[in-house]
Write a protein that holds these residues in place. Structure first.
Motif, PDB file in Angstrom:
ATOM      1  N   MET A 130      47.139  34.719  41.590  1.00 55.03           N
ATOM      2  CA  MET A 130      47.293  34.717  40.144  1.00 55.03           C
ATOM      3  C   MET A 130      47.558  36.132  39.629  1.00 55.03           C
ATOM      4  SD  MET A 130      44.859  32.655  37.463  1.00 55.03           S
ATOM      5  CE  MET A 130      44.062  31.828  38.804  1.00 55.03           C
ATOM      6  N   ALA A 131      46.889  37.117  40.216  1.00 57.22           N
ATOM      7  CA  ALA A 131      47.092  38.504  39.789  1.00 57.22           C
ATOM      8  C   ALA A 131      48.534  38.936  40.032  1.00 57.22           C
ATOM      9  CB  ALA A 131      46.124  39.423  40.524  1.00 57.22           C
ATOM     10  N   LEU A 132      49.072  38.605  41.187  1.00 50.59           N
ATOM     11  CA  LEU A 132      50.462  38.956  41.476  1.00 50.59           C
ATOM     12  C   LEU A 132      51.413  38.201  40.554  1.00 50.59           C
ATOM     13  CD1 LEU A 132      52.534  40.487  43.150  1.00 50.59           C
ATOM     14  CD2 LEU A 132      52.472  38.599  44.798  1.00 50.59           C
ATOM     15  N   LYS A 133      51.153  36.922  40.368  1.00 45.40           N
ATOM     16  CA  LYS A 133      51.996  36.111  39.484  1.00 45.40           C
ATOM     17  C   LYS A 133      52.020  36.699  38.076  1.00 45.40           C
ATOM     18  CE  LYS A 133      52.464  31.411  37.680  1.00 45.40           C
ATOM     19  NZ  LYS A 133      51.959  30.030  37.754  1.00 45.40           N
ATOM     20  N   MET A 134      50.846  37.036  37.552  1.00 45.37           N
ATOM     21  CA  MET A 134      50.767  37.594  36.198  1.00 45.37           C
ATOM     22  C   MET A 134      51.548  38.900  36.106  1.00 45.37           C
ATOM     23  SD  MET A 134      46.820  36.842  35.213  1.00 45.37           S
ATOM     24  CE  MET A 134      46.979  37.377  33.514  1.00 45.37           C
ATOM     25  N   THR A 135      51.413  39.737  37.124  1.00 46.50           N
ATOM     26  CA  THR A 135      52.106  41.032  37.129  1.00 46.50           C
ATOM     27  C   THR A 135      53.619  40.836  37.104  1.00 46.50           C
ATOM     28  OG1 THR A 135      50.270  41.996  38.371  1.00 46.50           O
ATOM     29  CG2 THR A 135      52.355  43.208  38.367  1.00 46.50           C
ATOM     30  N   LEU A 136      54.104  39.915  37.918  1.00 49.39           N
ATOM     31  CA  LEU A 136      55.550  39.684  37.976  1.00 49.39           C
ATOM     32  C   LEU A 136      56.074  38.998  36.721  1.00 49.39           C
ATOM     33  CD1 LEU A 136      55.885  38.715  41.728  1.00 49.39           C
ATOM     34  CD2 LEU A 136      56.567  40.862  40.624  1.00 49.39           C
ATOM     35  N   VAL A 137      55.299  38.079  36.154  1.00 48.28           N
ATOM     36  CA  VAL A 137      55.731  37.429  34.911  1.00 48.28           C
ATOM     37  C   VAL A 137      55.752  38.451  33.780  1.00 48.28           C
ATOM     38  CG1 VAL A 137      55.101  35.705  33.173  1.00 48.28           C
ATOM     39  CG2 VAL A 137      55.030  35.108  35.592  1.00 48.28           C
ATOM     40  N   GLU A 138      54.693  39.242  33.672  1.00 45.40           N
ATOM     41  CA  GLU A 138      54.654  40.270  32.624  1.00 45.40           C
ATOM     42  C   GLU A 138      55.834  41.230  32.761  1.00 45.40           C
ATOM     43  OE1 GLU A 138      50.871  42.116  33.288  1.00 45.40           O
ATOM     44  OE2 GLU A 138      49.795  40.656  32.079  1.00 45.40           O
ATOM     45  N   GLY A 139      56.166  41.587  33.990  1.00 48.92           N
ATOM     46  CA  GLY A 139      57.260  42.521  34.239  1.00 48.92           C
ATOM     47  C   GLY A 139      58.615  41.868  34.344  1.00 48.92           C
ATOM     48  N   LYS A 140      58.669  40.563  34.123  1.00 47.16           N
ATOM     49  CA  LYS A 140      59.916  39.794  34.232  1.00 47.16           C
ATOM     50  C   LYS A 140      60.598  40.059  35.580  1.00 47.16           C
ATOM     51  CE  LYS A 140      60.578  39.417  29.260  1.00 47.16           C
ATOM     52  NZ  LYS A 140      59.237  39.712  28.901  1.00 47.16           N
ATOM     53  N   GLY A 141      59.763  40.060  36.630  1.00 47.72           N
ATOM     54  CA  GLY A 141      60.253  40.245  37.986  1.00 47.72           C
ATOM     55  C   GLY A 141      60.000  41.630  38.551  1.00 47.72           C
ATOM     56  N   GLN A 176      47.005  46.233  39.587  1.00 47.04           N
ATOM     57  CA  GLN A 176      45.602  46.580  39.813  1.00 47.04           C
ATOM     58  C   GLN A 176      44.725  46.094  38.665  1.00 47.04           C
ATOM     59  OE1 GLN A 176      44.082  47.881  42.615  1.00 47.04           O
ATOM     60  NE2 GLN A 176      46.092  47.416  43.451  1.00 47.04           N
ATOM     61  N   GLU A 177      45.211  46.218  37.435  1.00 47.10           N
ATOM     62  CA  GLU A 177      44.479  45.710  36.266  1.00 47.10           C
ATOM     63  C   GLU A 177      44.333  44.194  36.350  1.00 47.10           C
ATOM     64  OE1 GLU A 177      46.556  47.005  32.747  1.00 47.10           O
ATOM     65  OE2 GLU A 177      46.421  49.112  33.351  1.00 47.10           O
ATOM     66  N   ASN A 178      45.431  43.513  36.644  1.00 45.73           N
ATOM     67  CA  ASN A 178      45.395  42.052  36.752  1.00 45.73           C
ATOM     68  C   ASN A 178      44.511  41.603  37.906  1.00 45.73           C
ATOM     69  OD1 ASN A 178      47.044  41.569  34.541  1.00 45.73           O
ATOM     70  ND2 ASN A 178      48.910  41.666  35.748  1.00 45.73           N
ATOM     71  N   LEU A 179      44.571  42.320  39.011  1.00 53.62           N
ATOM     72  CA  LEU A 179      43.732  41.982  40.154  1.00 53.62           C
ATOM     73  C   LEU A 179      42.256  42.128  39.801  1.00 53.62           C
ATOM     74  CD1 LEU A 179      43.738  41.090  43.119  1.00 53.62           C
ATOM     75  CD2 LEU A 179      43.818  43.511  43.751  1.00 53.62           C
ATOM     76  N   HIS A 180      41.926  43.172  39.070  1.00 47.83           N
ATOM     77  CA  HIS A 180      40.536  43.353  38.634  1.00 47.83           C
ATOM     78  C   HIS A 180      40.077  42.180  37.759  1.00 47.83           C
ATOM     79  CE1 HIS A 180      36.863  45.187  37.202  1.00 47.83           C
ATOM     80  NE2 HIS A 180      37.286  44.961  35.962  1.00 47.83           N
ATOM     81  N   VAL A 181      40.916  41.797  36.799  1.00 55.34           N
ATOM     82  CA  VAL A 181      40.581  40.677  35.907  1.00 55.34           C
ATOM     83  C   VAL A 181      40.413  39.386  36.716  1.00 55.34           C
ATOM     84  CG1 VAL A 181      41.483  39.177  34.068  1.00 55.34           C
ATOM     85  CG2 VAL A 181      41.634  41.673  33.845  1.00 55.34           C
ATOM     86  N   GLU A 234      34.768  35.912  40.811  1.00 58.58           N
ATOM     87  CA  GLU A 234      33.350  36.176  41.069  1.00 58.58           C
ATOM     88  C   GLU A 234      32.462  35.438  40.078  1.00 58.58           C
ATOM     89  OE1 GLU A 234      32.995  40.444  41.147  1.00 58.58           O
ATOM     90  OE2 GLU A 234      34.286  40.602  42.918  1.00 58.58           O
ATOM     91  N   GLU A 235      32.879  35.422  38.826  1.00 54.53           N
ATOM     92  CA  GLU A 235      32.111  34.722  37.802  1.00 54.53           C
ATOM     93  C   GLU A 235      32.133  33.211  38.039  1.00 54.53           C
ATOM     94  OE1 GLU A 235      33.193  34.631  33.382  1.00 54.53           O
ATOM     95  OE2 GLU A 235      31.733  36.263  33.588  1.00 54.53           O
ATOM     96  N   ILE A 236      33.294  32.682  38.353  1.00 49.70           N
ATOM     97  CA  ILE A 236      33.403  31.247  38.621  1.00 49.70           C
ATOM     98  C   ILE A 236      32.575  30.890  39.849  1.00 49.70           C
ATOM     99  CG2 ILE A 236      34.982  29.429  39.435  1.00 49.70           C
ATOM    100  CD1 ILE A 236      37.062  30.586  37.490  1.00 49.70           C
ATOM    101  N   ALA A 237      32.666  31.695  40.891  1.00 51.47           N
ATOM    102  CA  ALA A 237      31.892  31.421  42.105  1.00 51.47           C
ATOM    103  C   ALA A 237      30.399  31.461  41.817  1.00 51.47           C
ATOM    104  CB  ALA A 237      32.257  32.424  43.201  1.00 51.47           C
ATOM    105  N   GLU A 238      29.976  32.424  41.001  1.00 51.61           N
ATOM    106  CA  GLU A 238      28.553  32.511  40.657  1.00 51.61           C
ATOM    107  C   GLU A 238      28.094  31.295  39.858  1.00 51.61           C
ATOM    108  OE1 GLU A 238      25.912  35.278  37.741  1.00 51.61           O
ATOM    109  OE2 GLU A 238      27.221  36.333  39.140  1.00 51.61           O
ATOM    110  N   LEU A 239      28.939  30.849  38.936  1.00 47.36           N
ATOM    111  CA  LEU A 239      28.586  29.722  38.068  1.00 47.36           C
ATOM    112  C   LEU A 239      28.773  28.363  38.739  1.00 47.36           C
ATOM    113  CD1 LEU A 239      30.304  30.903  34.765  1.00 47.36           C
ATOM    114  CD2 LEU A 239      27.840  30.835  35.209  1.00 47.36           C
ATOM    115  N   ALA A 240      29.712  28.266  39.698  1.00 51.49           N
ATOM    116  CA  ALA A 240      30.120  26.938  40.163  1.00 51.49           C
ATOM    117  C   ALA A 240      30.028  26.697  41.664  1.00 51.49           C
ATOM    118  CB  ALA A 240      31.554  26.667  39.709  1.00 51.49           C
ATOM    119  N   ASP A 241      29.948  27.723  42.473  1.00 54.37           N
ATOM    120  CA  ASP A 241      29.884  27.502  43.926  1.00 54.37           C
ATOM    121  C   ASP A 241      28.434  27.225  44.309  1.00 54.37           C
ATOM    122  OD1 ASP A 241      30.334  27.328  46.627  1.00 54.37           O
ATOM    123  OD2 ASP A 241      30.789  29.459  46.911  1.00 54.37           O
TER     124      ASP A 241
END
Length: 193
Positions: free
Chosen positions: A33-44, A52-57, A63-70
């Motif tokens: 998802m981080a890579l996808k977001m980066t490429l969509v934002e950059g239009k390729g 790196q920002e998207n990967l952090h998010v 991590e939050e989903i895993a903590e709440l749901a795993d």
């Protein structure tokens, strides 16, 4: 029951989070998802700093989903586990009370839909986002879904602002009412098996 709460949350898992389509959520989905977001934002174009920002998010969201749901701590989150977590952390709550990483994802997703970066999701951007995710064979179905989302203020502004998108997203996940306008946030839904 395409607009039931259960189907809406299943939609989120299947069409927004399960990027590798293996039927469960894991860290790999959020890295993709981080890579996808980066490429969509950059239009390729690939911008390493944005990546790196998207990967952090995305890793924070995982991590939050895993903590709440795993619940069984096996490194994957099933759709059923995700539903329980959403019910516990989002049901009946406004956007401001959502888990922090989920809010970051919602805000990032808004930026992906707002293709021209003017702060408003217009009808053309909504249509494009929908057809990139779900099969639709009728433009009227997309336009009807979009118009169903809008209130008078949205119409005056020319579409959905970030604040309105946040409100609708919170209702999509946290309001079981099938007649809420928020059920159309991702277009005309189909019942999932």
């Amino acid at each position: 029951m395409a607009y039931s709460w259960d189907n809406r949350v299943s939609f989120i898992v299947k069409f927004l989070y399960d990027i590798d389509n293996n039927g469960v959520l894991d860290q790999h989905d959020f890295e993709c998802m981080a890579l996808k977001m980066t490429l969509v934002e950059g239009k390729g174009d690939f911008n390493y700093n944005h990546y790196q920002e998207n990967l952090h998010v995305m890793l924070s969201l995982w991590e939050e989903i895993a903590e709440l749901a795993d619940f069984n701590k096996d490194g994957v989150v099933t759709t059923e586990e995700f539903k329980v977590a959403v019910q516990r952390s989002c049901m009946g709550r406004p956007y401001r009370d959502f888990p922090q990483a989920m809010k970051m994802f919602i805000d990032s997703h808004f930026k992906l839909v707002d293709l021209n970066d003017d702060g408003v999701i217009a009808a053309d951007e909504f249509r494009y986002n929908c057809v990139m995710r779900i099969p639709v064979d009728n433009i009227d179905a997309l336009d009807d879904a979009y118009q169903s989302l809008l209130n008078d203020d949205d119409r005056r502004r020319g579409g959905l602002t970030l604040a309105r998108y946040q409100e609708l997203y919170a209702q999509f996940l946290g309001n079981p009412d099938e007649n809420s306008p928020a059920v159309y946030l991702f277009g005309p839904l189909h019942e999932l098996c």
